[in-house]
Design a protein around this motif. Structure first.
Motif, PDB file in Angstrom:
ATOM      1  N   ILE A 114      39.097  31.776  42.923  1.00  0.00           N
ATOM      2  CA  ILE A 114      40.424  32.095  43.463  1.00  0.00           C
ATOM      3  C   ILE A 114      40.601  33.598  43.610  1.00  0.00           C
ATOM      4  N   GLU A 115      40.198  34.354  42.590  1.00  0.00           N
ATOM      5  CA  GLU A 115      40.338  35.810  42.640  1.00  0.00           C
ATOM      6  C   GLU A 115      39.469  36.414  43.737  1.00  0.00           C
ATOM      7  N   ALA A 116      38.248  35.900  43.869  1.00  0.00           N
ATOM      8  CA  ALA A 116      37.358  36.380  44.933  1.00  0.00           C
ATOM      9  C   ALA A 116      37.948  36.063  46.304  1.00  0.00           C
ATOM     10  N   SER A 117      38.553  34.885  46.417  1.00  0.00           N
ATOM     11  CA  SER A 117      39.156  34.460  47.685  1.00  0.00           C
ATOM     12  C   SER A 117      40.310  35.372  48.086  1.00  0.00           C
ATOM     13  N   LYS A 118      41.153  35.726  47.126  1.00  0.00           N
ATOM     14  CA  LYS A 118      42.286  36.618  47.413  1.00  0.00           C
ATOM     15  C   LYS A 118      41.796  37.904  48.061  1.00  0.00           C
ATOM     16  N   THR A 119      40.773  38.501  47.456  1.00  0.00           N
ATOM     17  CA  THR A 119      40.217  39.755  47.973  1.00  0.00           C
ATOM     18  C   THR A 119      39.657  39.578  49.378  1.00  0.00           C
ATOM     19  N   LEU A 120      38.883  38.531  49.569  1.00  0.00           N
ATOM     20  CA  LEU A 120      38.237  38.307  50.864  1.00  0.00           C
ATOM     21  C   LEU A 120      39.213  37.949  51.966  1.00  0.00           C
ATOM     22  N   PHE A 121      40.212  37.147  51.645  1.00  0.00           N
ATOM     23  CA  PHE A 121      41.221  36.796  52.658  1.00  0.00           C
ATOM     24  C   PHE A 121      41.940  38.055  53.146  1.00  0.00           C
ATOM     25  N   ILE A 122      42.271  38.934  52.218  1.00  0.00           N
ATOM     26  CA  ILE A 122      42.976  40.163  52.587  1.00  0.00           C
ATOM     27  C   ILE A 122      42.060  41.087  53.388  1.00  0.00           C
ATOM     28  N   GLU A 123      40.796  41.177  52.995  1.00  0.00           N
ATOM     29  CA  GLU A 123      39.851  42.067  53.674  1.00  0.00           C
ATOM     30  C   GLU A 123      39.444  41.558  55.059  1.00  0.00           C
TER      31      GLU A 123
END
Length: 205
Positions: A21-30
């Motif tokens: 989930i934390e990795a996804s947050k970063t990637l979605f924003i980037e």
């Protein structure tokens, strides 16, 4: 012995889910919603490709819903606070305060909402989530409108509460997305004051 092993597996599983989930947050924003893939998420989270699907069978769509659910809960808390309508003046103070809190959340979660805006356009499931949120939010506002009508505080007794509530919500939503997409330079307090005055003066005697 078996119980301890089960507990360890459960802890590892929860830790893995959190990393995803934390990795996804970063990637979605980037990268945005469309360009983010499960492969990218798995690599960033340092988990196996299959592990992501084990925890989230719905793929990135399911992961994004979990992320956005936490934000939508914060928005709905604004509408869910019960209040008694006693006067036009009280309603103006409350309405302006609620709109300010609504728009401040838009500022706080600007990056996530930008991705959400994109996801609404490409995912039927995520679009339905937003539509469901709108319906729930408007229903809550309409209860306040009905309360004011029952007390004889409004210009007319035959207003449709849902329509009136929709006018307030959809105007607020317009500025929510303007803030998320960085398409306005207006201060959120200026927006809130104008919307509250328009709404309350139009509704109340």
């Amino acid at each position: 012995m078996e119980s301890k092993q089960t507990d360890k597996r459960k802890i590892r599983g929860e830790s893995s889910k959190t990393k995803i989930i934390e990795a996804s947050k970063t990637l979605f924003i980037e990268n945005g919603y469309k360009e983010t893939t499960i492969s990218m998420i798995s690599k960033n989270a340092k988990t196996g490709y299959g592990t992501a699907y084990t925890h989230f069978p719905g793929g990135k769509e399911e992961i994004f819903q979990i992320i956005i659910d936490e934000i939508l809960k914060q928005f709905y808390q604004i509408a869910s606070v019960a209040y008694k309508v006693n006067s036009k003046e009280d309603s103006l103070i409350l309405t302006q305060g609620n709109i300010e809190r609504f728009l401040k959340l838009a500022i706080k979660h600007q990056q996530e909402l930008k991705v959400f805006h994109e996801a609404i356009g490409v995912s039927h499931i995520i679009n339905q989530k937003w539509e469901s949120f709108i319906e729930k939010f408007i229903k809550r506002i309409s209860e306040n409108v009905q309360q004011a009508m029952d007390k004889g505080l409004t210009h007319h007794r035959d207003f449709d509460p849902e329509v009136v509530a929709g006018v307030l919500f959809y105007t607020g939503e317009k500025y929510l997305w303007k803030i998320a997409l960085n398409k306005t330079d207006k201060d959120y307090r200026t927006i809130s004051k104008s919307l509250a005055q328009m709404y309350v003066n139009g509704l109340y005697k």
